[in-house]
Design a protein around this motif. Structure first.
Motif, PDB file in Angstrom:
ATOM      1  N   HIS A 101       1.119  -1.182   0.036  1.00 49.75           N
ATOM      2  CA  HIS A 101      -0.390  -0.055  -0.299  1.00 49.75           C
ATOM      3  C   HIS A 101       1.020   1.052   0.086  1.00 49.75           C
ATOM      4  N   GLU A 102       1.442   1.032   0.630  1.00 51.61           N
ATOM      5  CA  GLU A 102       2.451   2.512   0.902  1.00 51.61           C
ATOM      6  C   GLU A 102       4.105   2.613  -0.473  1.00 51.61           C
ATOM      7  N   GLU A 103       3.984   1.409  -0.934  1.00 50.03           N
ATOM      8  CA  GLU A 103       4.675   1.747  -2.405  1.00 50.03           C
ATOM      9  C   GLU A 103       3.958   1.837  -3.339  1.00 50.03           C
ATOM     10  N   GLY A 139       2.686  -4.653 -13.964  1.00 47.86           N
ATOM     11  CA  GLY A 139       3.370  -5.529 -12.782  1.00 47.86           C
ATOM     12  C   GLY A 139       3.436  -6.440 -12.611  1.00 47.86           C
ATOM     13  N   HIS A 140       4.546  -7.564 -11.771  1.00 46.76           N
ATOM     14  CA  HIS A 140       4.422  -8.921 -11.825  1.00 46.76           C
ATOM     15  C   HIS A 140       3.920  -9.217 -10.056  1.00 46.76           C
ATOM     16  N   SER A 141       3.282 -10.115 -10.103  1.00 43.97           N
ATOM     17  CA  SER A 141       3.106 -10.387  -8.603  1.00 43.97           C
ATOM     18  C   SER A 141       2.788  -9.143  -7.608  1.00 43.97           C
ATOM     19  N   ASP A 142       3.741  -9.190  -6.551  1.00 43.51           N
ATOM     20  CA  ASP A 142       4.032  -8.024  -5.612  1.00 43.51           C
ATOM     21  C   ASP A 142       4.017  -7.383  -6.490  1.00 43.51           C
ATOM     22  N   ALA A 201       2.300  -6.246  -8.801  1.00 39.67           N
ATOM     23  CA  ALA A 201       0.645  -6.353 -10.174  1.00 39.67           C
ATOM     24  C   ALA A 201      -0.597  -5.899  -9.034  1.00 39.67           C
ATOM     25  N   SER A 202      -0.070  -5.978  -7.891  1.00 41.08           N
ATOM     26  CA  SER A 202      -0.298  -5.720  -7.072  1.00 41.08           C
ATOM     27  C   SER A 202      -0.261  -4.303  -5.803  1.00 41.08           C
ATOM     28  N   ILE A 203       0.856  -3.889  -6.218  1.00 43.25           N
ATOM     29  CA  ILE A 203       1.141  -2.501  -6.232  1.00 43.25           C
ATOM     30  C   ILE A 203       0.441  -1.827  -6.945  1.00 43.25           C
ATOM     31  N   ALA A 204       0.111  -2.193  -8.497  1.00 38.88           N
ATOM     32  CA  ALA A 204      -0.277  -1.125  -9.346  1.00 38.88           C
ATOM     33  C   ALA A 204      -1.961  -1.552  -9.214  1.00 38.88           C
ATOM     34  N   ALA A 230      -0.094 -12.145 -13.145  1.00 32.23           N
ATOM     35  CA  ALA A 230      -0.032 -13.205 -11.590  1.00 32.23           C
ATOM     36  C   ALA A 230      -0.106 -12.276 -10.701  1.00 32.23           C
ATOM     37  N   PRO A 231      -1.704 -11.167 -10.045  1.00 32.99           N
ATOM     38  CA  PRO A 231      -1.444 -10.199  -9.096  1.00 32.99           C
ATOM     39  C   PRO A 231      -2.098 -11.305  -7.973  1.00 32.99           C
ATOM     40  N   HIS A 232      -1.720 -10.821  -6.967  1.00 28.35           N
ATOM     41  CA  HIS A 232      -2.231 -11.110  -5.432  1.00 28.35           C
ATOM     42  C   HIS A 232      -3.788  -9.893  -4.780  1.00 28.35           C
ATOM     43  N   VAL A 233      -4.368 -10.359  -4.504  1.00 24.79           N
ATOM     44  CA  VAL A 233      -5.281  -9.598  -4.029  1.00 24.79           C
ATOM     45  C   VAL A 233      -6.549 -10.287  -2.361  1.00 24.79           C
ATOM     46  N   PHE A 234      -5.758 -11.214  -2.567  1.00 27.18           N
ATOM     47  CA  PHE A 234      -5.921 -11.654  -1.026  1.00 27.18           C
ATOM     48  C   PHE A 234      -4.443 -13.202  -1.277  1.00 27.18           C
TER      49      PHE A 234
END
Length: 264
Positions: free
Chosen positions: A80-82, A103-106, A108-111, A130-134
């Protein structure tokens, strides 16, 4: 490729530029995975610039690659901070005017968090690989496996070729994800805030997340969303299926309105 450095909030970030500068073309901004950095994108940024005609900016987040280190432990809100504090300033420092966040992985979540909460008119689209949302049990099991590989020395030796502060890079990611409180980490509430076009890519054999990740984004986002599943592919489509991944991104970027000033 032009190697450079960006200073954001007093922190030096390793960066590399590929293709035309931001005043001549839109910029694809690469946001790396939880153990990534500029060098670990390998040939992908150069190929992406050549195929799309866009500039490509890759940078290593603090604690990764040749960027300045961070103090551990990382807060569990580090993505979130990033997304909210660092990424907009990276775009400022690099003079990015029209952007697609890749974004890839983390990363992608940042994006995703950035697009949903910052609402930056410079950001015209998202490519989420390959995003993570949970969190999911199978993903956390894979992260525990990475910890065992690191402690045995094999993974640490490989990562040390790319990260100046390798223990900071690994522990900052691994210990955050394996913190018991991180099990409740969830981005579902942000997804409706995504209004720009999105391209979602994931390998069917992804060892860090199931189809539920992409299903949640596709069902919840407010903008156009394209989902692409890749067969015989794990967590890193840009490395495991580079040609299909590059061509898919090329088509997506070509369809975006990337010319002219940001909409008011």
């Amino acid at each position: 490729m032009t190697l450079t450095a960006l200073t954001v909030l007093g922190v030096r970030l390793e960066a590399a530029w590929f293709g035309p500068p931001p005043d001549q073309a839109a910029t694809l901004v690469l946001l790396h995975e939880g153990l990534g950095c500029v060098a670990l994108w390998k040939a992908f940024p150069q190929r992406l610039a050549e195929l799309t005609g866009c500039g490509v900016l890759a940078y290593s987040r603090a604690g990764y690659g040749a960027s300045d280190p961070v103090t551990l432990p990382r807060p569990l809100s580090y993505m979130h901070e990033e997304a909210r504090e660092i990424l907009p300033r990276v775009l400022d420092a690099a003079n990015v005017q029209r952007a697609v966040l890749v974004g890839h992985s983390d990363g992608a979540s940042i994006a995703l968090i950035n697009a949903a909460t910052v609402v930056d008119p410079r950001v015209r689209g998202l490519v989420l690989i390959a995003p993570h949302v949970f969190t999911e049990p199978m993903g956390l099991d894979s992260i525990r496996g990475a910890r065992e590989a690191y402690q045995s020395g094999a993974l640490r030796e490989r990562l040390a070729r790319y990260h100046r502060h390798v223990d900071v890079a690994f522990r900052g990611w691994n210990e955050a994800w394996l913190d018991p409180d991180f099990a409740a980490w969830n981005l579902r509430g942000f997804i409706p805030g995504i209004h720009c076009p999105s391209l979602l890519l994931q390998g069917r054999q992804d060892q860090y997340g199931t189809h539920k990740q992409l299903d949640a984004i596709e069902a919840g986002c407010s903008g156009p969303c394209q989902v692409v599943w890749l067969d015989h592919c794990g967590h890193s489509p840009h490395r495991e299926q580079p040609e299909v991944t590059l061509e898919t991104i090329r088509h997506f970027v070509a369809d975006l309105a990337l010319k002219g000033a940001p909409p008011s």
